[in-house]
Design a protein around this motif. Structure first.
Motif, short mmCIF file in Angstrom:
data_model
loop_
_atom_site.label_atom_id
_atom_site.label_comp_id
_atom_site.label_asym_id
_atom_site.label_seq_id
_atom_site.Cartn_x
_atom_site.Cartn_y
_atom_site.Cartn_z
N ALA A 79 24.99 36.23 43.24
CA ALA A 79 25.78 35.66 44.35
C ALA A 79 27.24 36.10 44.31
N ILE A 80 27.81 36.26 43.11
CA ILE A 80 29.25 36.52 43.02
C ILE A 80 29.59 37.99 42.77
N GLU A 81 28.65 38.76 42.23
CA GLU A 81 28.99 40.14 41.87
C GLU A 81 29.38 41.00 43.07
N PRO A 82 28.70 40.89 44.23
CA PRO A 82 29.15 41.70 45.39
C PRO A 82 30.58 41.37 45.81
N PHE A 83 30.96 40.09 45.73
CA PHE A 83 32.33 39.71 46.05
C PHE A 83 33.33 40.34 45.10
N LEU A 84 33.02 40.30 43.81
CA LEU A 84 33.91 40.91 42.82
C LEU A 84 33.98 42.42 43.01
N ASN A 85 32.85 43.04 43.32
CA ASN A 85 32.86 44.48 43.56
C ASN A 85 33.72 44.85 44.75
N ALA A 86 33.69 44.01 45.79
CA ALA A 86 34.49 44.29 46.98
C ALA A 86 35.99 44.16 46.69
N LEU A 87 36.34 43.30 45.73
CA LEU A 87 37.75 43.17 45.37
C LEU A 87 38.27 44.43 44.67
N GLY A 88 37.34 45.14 44.01
CA GLY A 88 37.74 46.34 43.31
C GLY A 88 38.37 46.02 41.97
N ASP A 89 38.82 47.04 41.29
CA ASP A 89 39.37 46.91 39.94
C ASP A 89 40.89 46.99 39.91
N ALA A 90 41.49 46.89 41.08
CA ALA A 90 42.96 47.00 41.11
C ALA A 90 43.61 45.78 40.46
#
Length: 298
Positions: free
Chosen positions: A287-298
């Motif tokens: 549930a949360i991984e796609p959201f974190l991926n969209a935030l990126g690593d910046a």
């Protein structure tokens, strides 16, 4: 691995933070740990995980471990909880809890970080995001209501604490009572029993909670009488609201929270109650991984 880092919270309260994964790397090997923390050494983006009322940092261990592959993942024992100080005369106000997280982010060099909060920890996270947008670049709210719960709710909790058969003779008794015998349990829930077993410590007469129930009630009374919608409208970073299908946050309220957030998203986890991340760790990650991926690593 997990290593403890002590930080100083609001009013000088000592807080235990737990970093999962390898320590921050720096090209200056001669730096002390304090210098590395102060400088925010390390190239990985920061994530700070905040447990709910009665919880502890270790409840986040499965989440923190997979996060640590791409993030600097730190879980905080909040005041009165876990290995952090529990001074009887300390403030257990909203301002104190928010101030603790603000201090932790600054002392650990984590900001701007993603805050992941469960229940009370989620409220603290969004209140800090509203207060200090410079410290928060993303927010995950797990099963926390924005509406006022009222005096009846506080009375129910007071009576519930009184019903605990403490001290428990064994950890097996802890697991059975919270997972099966507790009047709040509608059907057997082994994960709930394990959750509460983690917040018990052995004493000469048996197993007792690592927190003081009175401090938990004092902490809780500082939010149950008020609604918290206004702070949600002030959160500018991307925010994911997650609920367990059988949790305490209803679908209609969760979707209204998403609507009032300037940049809100919604997710729900099936076959999960209030302890979403603990009940269903794999579904929680999905549930949360796609959201974190969209935030990126910046």
């Amino acid at each position: 691995m997990a290593r403890r880092i002590d930080v100083t919270g609001a009013g000088g309260v000592r807080l235990a933070a737990w970093e999962f994964g390898d320590p921050p790397k720096t090209d200056r090997a001669h730096r002390t740990q304090d210098e590395q923390l102060a400088s925010g050494a390390g190239d990985l983006p920061g994530v700070l995980l905040l447990h709910g009322l009665m919880g502890r940092a270790s409840h986040w261990a499965p989440t923190a471990r997979w996060l640590s592959a791409r993030h600097r993942a730190v879980a905080l024992d909040q005041r009165g909880h876990g290995r952090s100080d529990k001074p009887p005369r300390a403030a257990y106000t909203r301002e104190a809890y928010v101030g603790d997280v603000e201090a932790a982010l600054e002392q650990l060099g984590l900001g701007p970080a993603v805050l992941v909060g469960h229940a009370m920890g989620a409220l603290t996270a969004w209140q800090l995001a509203a207060k200090r947008p410079d410290l928060v670049r993303g927010l995950i709210i797990c099963d926390m209501r924005a509406s006022a719960l009222g005096a009846a709710s506080q009375h129910t909790w007071t009576e519930w604490f009184r019903a605990w058969p403490v001290p428990f003779a064994t950890l097996a008794d802890v697991r059975k009572w919270f997972g099966e015998d507790d009047p709040w349990v509608e059907r057997p829930n082994p994960a709930r029993g394990e959750f509460y077993a983690e917040v018990m410590a052995e004493s000469p007469d048996g197993w007792r909670p690592v927190f003081e129930p009175e401090q938990m009630l004092r902490s809780r009374e500082t939010w149950v009488y008020d609604a918290h919608w206004e702070e949600l409208t002030q959160v500018r970073c991307p925010t994911l609201v997650v609920r367990g299908l059988d949790g305490e946050l209803g679908r209609a309220e969760a979707q209204e929270m998403v609507r009032v957030l300037p940049d809100g998203q919604y997710a729900e986890v099936a076959d999960a109650g209030h302890l979403v991340h603990y009940d269903q760790p794999e579904a929680w990650r999905a549930a949360i991984e796609p959201f974190l991926n969209a935030l990126g690593d910046a």
